[in-house]
Design a protein around this motif. Structure first.
Motif, PDB file in Angstrom:
ATOM      1  N   UNK A   1      25.576 -26.626   9.031  1.00 20.95           N
ATOM      2  CA  UNK A   1      24.742 -26.346   9.049  1.00 20.95           C
ATOM      3  C   UNK A   1      25.002 -23.783   8.688  1.00 20.95           C
ATOM      4  N   UNK A   2      25.355 -24.670  10.434  1.00 18.96           N
ATOM      5  CA  UNK A   2      26.536 -23.033  11.319  1.00 18.96           C
ATOM      6  C   UNK A   2      27.577 -22.861  10.313  1.00 18.96           C
ATOM      7  N   UNK A   3      28.962 -23.987   9.942  1.00 17.43           N
ATOM      8  CA  UNK A   3      29.802 -24.164   9.934  1.00 17.43           C
ATOM      9  C   UNK A   3      29.577 -22.675   7.929  1.00 17.43           C
ATOM     10  N   UNK A   4      28.498 -23.337   7.634  1.00 14.88           N
ATOM     11  CA  UNK A   4      28.287 -22.716   5.639  1.00 14.88           C
ATOM     12  C   UNK A   4      27.809 -21.049   6.595  1.00 14.88           C
ATOM     13  N   UNK A   5      26.771 -20.975   7.065  1.00 13.31           N
ATOM     14  CA  UNK A   5      26.744 -19.559   7.783  1.00 13.31           C
ATOM     15  C   UNK A   5      27.672 -18.920   7.846  1.00 13.31           C
ATOM     16  N   UNK A   6      29.065 -19.517   8.168  1.00  7.23           N
ATOM     17  CA  UNK A   6      30.096 -18.566   9.040  1.00  7.23           C
ATOM     18  C   UNK A   6      30.418 -18.519   7.415  1.00  7.23           C
ATOM     19  N   UNK A   7      30.693 -19.059   6.511  1.00 12.95           N
ATOM     20  CA  UNK A   7      31.611 -19.005   5.531  1.00 12.95           C
ATOM     21  C   UNK A   7      31.159 -17.849   5.062  1.00 12.95           C
ATOM     22  N   UNK A   8      29.642 -18.114   4.901  1.00  7.34           N
ATOM     23  CA  UNK A   8      28.643 -16.809   4.010  1.00  7.34           C
ATOM     24  C   UNK A   8      28.703 -15.212   4.892  1.00  7.34           C
ATOM     25  N   UNK A   9      29.274 -15.234   6.083  1.00  9.26           N
ATOM     26  CA  UNK A   9      29.444 -13.846   6.627  1.00  9.26           C
ATOM     27  C   UNK A   9      30.507 -13.986   6.517  1.00  9.26           C
ATOM     28  N   UNK A  10      31.390 -14.520   6.743  1.00 11.93           N
ATOM     29  CA  UNK A  10      33.067 -13.941   6.803  1.00 11.93           C
ATOM     30  C   UNK A  10      33.084 -13.279   5.430  1.00 11.93           C
ATOM     31  N   UNK A  11      32.650 -13.987   4.044  1.00  8.88           N
ATOM     32  CA  UNK A  11      32.682 -13.619   2.798  1.00  8.88           C
ATOM     33  C   UNK A  11      31.707 -12.095   2.671  1.00  8.88           C
ATOM     34  N   UNK A  12      30.683 -12.205   2.754  1.00 10.54           N
ATOM     35  CA  UNK A  12      29.997 -11.273   2.862  1.00 10.54           C
ATOM     36  C   UNK A  12      31.304  -9.780   3.484  1.00 10.54           C
ATOM     37  N   UNK A  13      31.146 -10.242   4.932  1.00  8.06           N
ATOM     38  CA  UNK A  13      32.323  -8.978   5.666  1.00  8.06           C
ATOM     39  C   UNK A  13      33.580  -8.641   4.453  1.00  8.06           C
ATOM     40  N   UNK A  14      34.379  -9.667   4.031  1.00  6.77           N
ATOM     41  CA  UNK A  14      35.208  -9.430   3.318  1.00  6.77           C
ATOM     42  C   UNK A  14      34.803  -8.307   1.415  1.00  6.77           C
ATOM     43  N   UNK A  15      33.506  -8.911   1.787  1.00  7.46           N
ATOM     44  CA  UNK A  15      33.272  -8.136   0.220  1.00  7.46           C
ATOM     45  C   UNK A  15      32.145  -6.639   0.630  1.00  7.46           C
ATOM     46  N   UNK A  16      32.179  -6.538   2.016  1.00  2.00           N
ATOM     47  CA  UNK A  16      31.326  -5.276   1.948  1.00  2.00           C
ATOM     48  C   UNK A  16      32.707  -4.137   2.261  1.00  2.00           C
ATOM     49  N   UNK A  17      34.475  -4.829   2.377  1.00  2.00           N
ATOM     50  CA  UNK A  17      35.013  -4.030   2.483  1.00  2.00           C
ATOM     51  C   UNK A  17      35.159  -3.886   0.587  1.00  2.00           C
ATOM     52  N   UNK A  18      35.578  -4.649  -0.108  1.00  2.00           N
ATOM     53  CA  UNK A  18      35.501  -4.030  -1.096  1.00  2.00           C
ATOM     54  C   UNK A  18      34.889  -3.080  -1.641  1.00  2.00           C
TER      55      UNK A  18
END
Length: 485
Positions: A373-390
């Protein structure tokens, strides 16, 4: 050459022998395609995941998408890797696969666990197969994804117009689909209280929701939202407008509140945080106003949205109750979870009756524990950080992609869970992550930054890296052969 042998085996051995020979012939064809035309396997995976996600090979009940997905990964291993990419997002996905495998091994109870994990791992690991392609081939695969999703959207719209799936699905009965009228209770009045889990208030209405060949309207909403976002970054001009209009109309007809909210909140994030031109800002306001007004003129949409969070909204109260019960359902299995092949993941009516939590991160914990679960949450958080930069780039389509990704991650993943437990929908989320990585590479190369004193037009495809920037990683090495002589 195998034809006469297959005929003799079928005559002497009956159905088992026929299936065995058919499997052998399919393996021979698969090896040939993998060696000589590997991109066909990628295209096949995309088509069957997006258009016929629940299709099976006749007679053997093996998912078609799974065979093509495994073939794509094997094709990657048989050919030199054309592109080598690395990023925190890719590392997080790899960690998720490893931790999920660990949880499956610790909670192993039946060989079915291995099959379920394999299907999920192939769907998640397909990210690495796609990102091994050069950008031009990756974009071609992405366009096939959009075309396939649009086909399913049109098929679903036709079913809604006819009021039945009888004539729409019948051609695909050979691969496991069956025609049935699917109506879903929506709307209702705000003044009539509910007295039981399956009660529906007086004056409630029934509307047919678009499910397409995804069958389930909420699953269709997930696929269509992802296709809508990818369309914006891979197409330009009239093609982009046409495809996005079809996909957006289909999203509305799914009556999926999570899907609609993901698009609207994503657009709102872009409106607030993207440094767009005044003309684009006015165009966005006009588009949202016209689209919203048109959608609210449809009775089913109006009832669905106006009934949200009211006394008759079973979804809201059931989700709150499920979250309250979640710690009790976990018991002492917080570290490695309750297991991979639980009944609630296989039996829809049982899961509905028992009211298991419909939340992707919590379902990941329920199945694989905190390690997964925490690994999946890490994917979501990192993805959102990248998306914010976009969102902060000068490219409006890529900003929209980033906005929809953040909205999808914070709304849809918290209101529904197919991307965790249904391998076909895991594939869809994988495509979302792949083109997030693709867009981030363009951003880091400066291709999404407008020249000084100018603006990057929405219809201007990303250009080459700025002077002094490293060449695109996708330009290194030969492409994977789509076809060879």
């Amino acid at each position: 050459m195998l034809g006469p042998f297959a005929a003799v085996a079928a005559a002497l051995g009956g159905k088992p022998a026929t299936i065995a020979i058919a499997g052998l012939m399919a393996a021979v064809v698969g090896v040939y395609v993998g060696l000589r035309h590997p991109l066909w396997l990628y295209y096949g995976t995309v088509v069957f995941v997006t258009t016929f996600p629940f299709g099976y090979f006749p007679g053997v009940h093996v998912p078609i998408y799974l065979v093509f997905g495994c073939g794509s990964i094997l094709a990657l291993l048989m050919h030199p890797r054309a592109v080598r990419r690395s990023s925190p997002l890719m590392s997080a996905v790899l960690l998720l696969i490893v931790m999920s495998g660990l949880s499956m091994a610790v909670t192993f109870s039946t060989p079915l666990n291995i099959m379920d994990f394999t299907k999920w791992a192939v769907a998640t690991g397909f990210l690495f197969a796609l990102l091994a392609l050069p950008n031009d081939q990756l974009c071609r695969v992405g366009k096939v994804f959009v075309y396939s999703a649009t086909f399913s959207a049109l098929w679903g719209m036709a079913a809604v117009a006819l009021g039945s799936t009888k004539y729409i699905v019948k051609p695909f009965e050979i691969i496991g689909y069956y025609a049935v009228d699917k109506f879903y209770i929506t709307g209702g009045t705000l003044t009539t209280p509910r007295t039981g889990r399956f009660d529906v208030g007086q004056d409630s209405e029934t509307f047919q929701r678009l499910g397409g060949l995804w069958v389930d309207p909420n699953a269709a909403g997930i696929g269509l939202v992802i296709a809508l976002a990818i369309t914006g970054i891979l197409f330009t001009g009239w093609q982009r407008v046409t495809l996005m209009t079809i996909l957006m109309a289909a999203i509305v007809l799914t009556l999926s509140r999570a899907a609609l909210a993901s698009v609207l909140v994503g657009a709102l994030l872009v409106f607030v945080f993207h440094n767009m031109r005044s003309r684009d800002r006015m165009l966005m306001i006009g588009t949202l106003f016209v689209g919203g007004t048109t959608a609210m003129m449809i009775p089913a949409v109006r009832k669905r949205l106006m009934g949200s969070l009211g006394e008759n909204d079973a979804g809201a109260s059931d989700r709150i109750a499920a979250i309250r019960e979640f710690p009790w359902r976990m018991g002492d299995n917080w570290i490695f979870g309750n297991g991979w092949s639980l009944r609630e993941f296989k039996d829809g009516p049982y899961a509905f009756t028992e009211n298991f939590v419909s939340n992707a991160p919590l379902i990941a914990v329920h199945r694989g524990g905190l390690v997964a679960g925490l690994s999946f949450l890490a994917v979501i958080v990192i993805g959102c950080v990248v998306a914010a930069k976009l969102i902060r780039t000068d490219s409006l389509p890529h900003a929209f992609y980033g906005g929809v990704f953040i909205a999808f991650s914070t709304i849809t993943l918290n209101l529904d869970h197919p991307v965790v437990v249904i391998a076909q929908m895991t594939f869809m989320y994988t495509f979302f992550l792949v083109f997030l990585q693709y867009s981030d590479e363009l951003r880091r190369q400066g291709a999404l930054t407008a020249p000084k004193g100018g603006a990057l037009s929405p219809d201007t495809p990303p250009g080459p890296p700025r002077s002094g920037e490293p060449d695109s990683v996708a330009a290194q090495g030969p492409p994977l052969p789509a076809a060879t002589a």
